[in-house]
Design an enzyme around this catalytic site. Structure first.
Site, PDB file in Angstrom:
ATOM      1  N   SER A   1     -12.026  16.624  38.265  1.00 44.48           N
ATOM      2  CA  SER A   1     -11.815  17.310  39.549  1.00 44.48           C
ATOM      3  C   SER A   1     -10.357  17.283  40.004  1.00 44.48           C
ATOM      4  CB  SER A   1     -12.693  16.683  40.634  1.00 44.48           C
ATOM      5  OG  SER A   1     -14.038  16.786  40.277  1.00 44.48           O
TER       6      SER A   1
ATOM      7  N   TYR B   1     -12.581  15.790  48.376  1.00 42.79           N
ATOM      8  CA  TYR B   1     -12.568  14.832  47.261  1.00 42.79           C
ATOM      9  C   TYR B   1     -11.568  15.221  46.179  1.00 42.79           C
ATOM     10  CZ  TYR B   1     -14.563  12.487  43.072  1.00 42.79           C
ATOM     11  OH  TYR B   1     -14.756  11.757  41.915  1.00 42.79           O
TER      12      TYR B   1
ATOM     13  N   LYS C   1      -8.375  13.173  43.915  1.00 41.72           N
ATOM     14  CA  LYS C   1      -8.339  12.932  42.465  1.00 41.72           C
ATOM     15  C   LYS C   1      -7.081  13.539  41.859  1.00 41.72           C
ATOM     16  CE  LYS C   1     -11.580  10.279  42.498  1.00 41.72           C
ATOM     17  NZ  LYS C   1     -11.552   8.929  41.915  1.00 41.72           N
TER      18      LYS C   1
HETATM   19  N1  LIG Z   1     -19.593   9.593  38.306  1.00 38.28           N
HETATM   20  C1  LIG Z   1     -18.813  10.634  38.036  1.00 38.28           C
HETATM   21  O1  LIG Z   1     -19.296  11.711  37.622  1.00 38.28           O
HETATM   22  C2  LIG Z   1     -17.359  10.538  38.220  1.00 38.28           C
HETATM   23  C3  LIG Z   1     -16.763   9.508  38.897  1.00 38.28           C
HETATM   24  N2  LIG Z   1     -15.415   9.476  39.050  1.00 38.28           N
HETATM   25  C4  LIG Z   1     -14.775   8.402  39.781  1.00 38.28           C
HETATM   26  O2  LIG Z   1     -15.150   7.173  39.227  1.00 38.28           O
HETATM   27  C5  LIG Z   1     -15.002   6.158  40.207  1.00 38.28           C
HETATM   28  C6  LIG Z   1     -16.226   5.253  40.160  1.00 38.28           C
HETATM   29  O3  LIG Z   1     -17.351   5.999  40.590  1.00 38.28           O
HETATM   30  P1  LIG Z   1     -18.815   5.823  39.981  1.00 38.28           P
HETATM   31  O4  LIG Z   1     -18.896   4.617  39.172  1.00 38.28           O
HETATM   32  O5  LIG Z   1     -19.201   7.104  39.399  1.00 38.28           O
HETATM   33  O6  LIG Z   1     -19.655   5.696  41.322  1.00 38.28           O
HETATM   34  P2  LIG Z   1     -20.353   4.448  42.033  1.00 38.28           P
HETATM   35  O7  LIG Z   1     -20.743   4.944  43.369  1.00 38.28           O
HETATM   36  O8  LIG Z   1     -21.389   3.879  41.165  1.00 38.28           O
HETATM   37  O9  LIG Z   1     -19.170   3.393  42.147  1.00 38.28           O
HETATM   38  C7  LIG Z   1     -18.190   3.458  43.133  1.00 38.28           C
HETATM   39  C8  LIG Z   1     -17.641   2.079  43.345  1.00 38.28           C
HETATM   40  O10 LIG Z   1     -16.635   2.136  44.351  1.00 38.28           O
HETATM   41  C9  LIG Z   1     -16.917   1.153  45.344  1.00 38.28           C
HETATM   42  N3  LIG Z   1     -16.428   1.565  46.641  1.00 38.28           N
HETATM   43  C10 LIG Z   1     -16.697   2.711  47.315  1.00 38.28           C
HETATM   44  N4  LIG Z   1     -16.105   2.679  48.517  1.00 38.28           N
HETATM   45  C11 LIG Z   1     -15.433   1.495  48.593  1.00 38.28           C
HETATM   46  C12 LIG Z   1     -14.637   0.875  49.578  1.00 38.28           C
HETATM   47  N5  LIG Z   1     -14.379   1.467  50.756  1.00 38.28           N
HETATM   48  N6  LIG Z   1     -14.109  -0.341  49.319  1.00 38.28           N
HETATM   49  C13 LIG Z   1     -14.357  -0.973  48.140  1.00 38.28           C
HETATM   50  N7  LIG Z   1     -15.113  -0.435  47.177  1.00 38.28           N
HETATM   51  C14 LIG Z   1     -15.647   0.778  47.403  1.00 38.28           C
HETATM   52  C15 LIG Z   1     -18.438   1.042  45.331  1.00 38.28           C
HETATM   53  O11 LIG Z   1     -18.857  -0.166  45.938  1.00 38.28           O
HETATM   54  C16 LIG Z   1     -18.721   1.125  43.844  1.00 38.28           C
HETATM   55  O12 LIG Z   1     -18.569  -0.133  43.236  1.00 38.28           O
HETATM   56  C17 LIG Z   1     -14.795   6.874  41.537  1.00 38.28           C
HETATM   57  O13 LIG Z   1     -13.433   6.819  41.889  1.00 38.28           O
HETATM   58  C18 LIG Z   1     -15.190   8.300  41.225  1.00 38.28           C
HETATM   59  O14 LIG Z   1     -14.509   9.223  42.019  1.00 38.28           O
HETATM   60  C19 LIG Z   1     -14.603  10.428  38.516  1.00 38.28           C
HETATM   61  C20 LIG Z   1     -15.152  11.470  37.836  1.00 38.28           C
HETATM   62  C21 LIG Z   1     -16.558  11.615  37.634  1.00 38.28           C
HETATM   63  C1  LIG Z   2     -19.431  13.017  41.997  1.00 40.03           C
HETATM   64  C2  LIG Z   2     -19.392  14.131  41.001  1.00 40.03           C
HETATM   65  O1  LIG Z   2     -20.655  14.357  40.493  1.00 40.03           O
HETATM   66  C3  LIG Z   2     -18.495  13.784  39.871  1.00 40.03           C
HETATM   67  O2  LIG Z   2     -17.315  13.269  40.413  1.00 40.03           O
HETATM   68  C4  LIG Z   2     -16.296  13.936  39.923  1.00 40.03           C
HETATM   69  O3  LIG Z   2     -15.174  13.556  40.055  1.00 40.03           O
HETATM   70  C5  LIG Z   2     -16.713  15.131  39.219  1.00 40.03           C
HETATM   71  O4  LIG Z   2     -16.609  16.206  40.083  1.00 40.03           O
HETATM   72  C6  LIG Z   2     -18.118  14.837  38.879  1.00 40.03           C
HETATM   73  O5  LIG Z   2     -18.942  15.932  38.800  1.00 40.03           O
END
Ligand SMILES: NC(=O)C1=CN([C@@H]2O[C@H](COP(=O)(O)OP(=O)(O)OC[C@H]3O[C@@H](n4cnc5c(N)ncnc54)[C@H](O)[C@@H]3O)[C@@H](O)[C@H]2O)C=CC1
Ligand SMILES: C[C@H](O)[C@@H]1OC(=O)[C@H](O)[C@@H]1O
Length: 256
Positions: free
Chosen positions: A148, A159, A163
């Site tokens: 993204s 968002y 990124k």
């Molecule tokens: N799941 C996806 O498709 C994608 C995820 N990402 C990025 O990957 C990273 C991790 O996300 P995921 O593991 O997918 O989601 P998730 O929701 O499982 O993990 C997010 C983590 O960030 C922590 N977090 C959120 N707000 C917080 C705050 N205010 N203070 C401290 N910790 C906080 C949560 O507690 C959690 O451990 C994010 O930055 C997300 O934008 C990027 C591209 C795609």
């Molecule tokens: C949260 C979305 O599903 C995920 O986060 C991103 O950064 C990409 O857009 C993915 O689709």
């Protein structure tokens, strides 16, 4: 082991991509600092990860703190130095993506997203970089940006700029910190099935659409992103800085 003798801080490591990355870093010999929100659930999940890591002989501690708070980076660095004496790798992973339409975006949702994903990250990267500079032996900083950063999302107008901001921050920091031997790179995950998109992908049509757009034929899993993070953290990537690595099963290149 790729990360023997390195101390790695990972934010948002209680679950999802951060948790998988923390586990893999520990498997690769790193001493891991598990950054988490500091809420009840986050703390509990961090302690369960410490147990998991200790069970295979790894080392880990936890530090709680809101990723949106500009002081949290200093807390994470202090926790790492207190527990392990150094910071060698900083992985900025914590993030939120509350899907919402643009025309009626509430200011508080926009501001919370930017503060959590980008503003707090800026100061955390700065804190880690200063510690690495003072140690005098370089280091690696990795931002978990996103596909993204390169393409838009109608329900992600708050968002996607965060990124793109992280991706750009790593490029500029690669220049600013290169003279200290500190490498700065980002990973750009595609759609990885985690809590962040659980609700969005509960819509079966959306799930089928996202899966069908991915040449490798499946959504990603947190472990798919852990390997590329370990690679960029390791000395295998010693001449890689200012780079971004798509980890998306081919989603980005799939125009038709
Ligand atoms: N799941 C996806 O498709 C994608 C995820 N990402 C990025 O990957 C990273 C991790 O996300 P995921 O593991 O997918 O989601 P998730 O929701 O499982 O993990 C997010 C983590 O960030 C922590 N977090 C959120 N707000 C917080 C705050 N205010 N203070 C401290 N910790 C906080 C949560 O507690 C959690 O451990 C994010 O930055 C997300 O934008 C990027 C591209 C795609
Ligand atoms: C949260 C979305 O599903 C995920 O986060 C991103 O950064 C990409 O857009 C993915 O689709």
């Amino acid at each position: 082991m790729l990360l023997a003798d390195k101390t790695v801080i990972i934010t948002g490591a209680s679950r999802g991509i951060g948790r998988a990355a923390a586990r893999e870093c520990a498997r690769q010999g790193a001493r891991v600092v598990i950054g988490h929100s500091g809420s009840g659930q986050g703390t509990e999940a961090a302690y369960s990860l410490i147990e998991e890591i200790k069970a295979f002989g790894g080392q880990a501690v936890e530090v709680g703190g809101d990723a949106a708070d500009p002081d949290t980076g200093d807390k994470l660095v202090a926790g790492a130095v207190q527990a392990f004496g150094s910071v060698d790798v900083f992985v900025n992973n914590a993030g939120i993506c509350p899907f919402h339409s643009f025309l009626d975006m509430p200011r508080e949702v926009y501001l919370k997203t930017v503060n959590t994903n980008l503003n707090g990250a800026y100061f955390a990267v700065q804190a880690a970089a200063n510690q690495m500079k003072n140690q005098g032996r370089g280091g690696a900083i990795i931002a978990v940006s996103s596909i993204s950063a390169l393409v838009g999302g109608g329900m992600q107008t708050h968002y996607t700029p965060t990124k793109a901001g992280l991706h750009s921050l790593m490029q500029s920091c690669a220049i600013a910190l290169g003279p200290y031997g500190i490498r700065c790179n980002s990973v750009l995950p595609g759609t990885i099935a985690t809590d962040i998109n659980k609700e969005d992908l509960a819509d079966e049509e959306k799930l089928a659409y996202m899966t069908s757009r991915t040449p490798l034929g499946r959504l990603g899993e947190p472990d798919d992103v852990a390997g590329p993070i370990v690679f960029l953290a390791s000395d295998m990537a010693r001449y890689v800085t200012g780079a971004s690595l798509l980890v998306d099963g081919g989603l980005f290149v799939n125009l038709q």
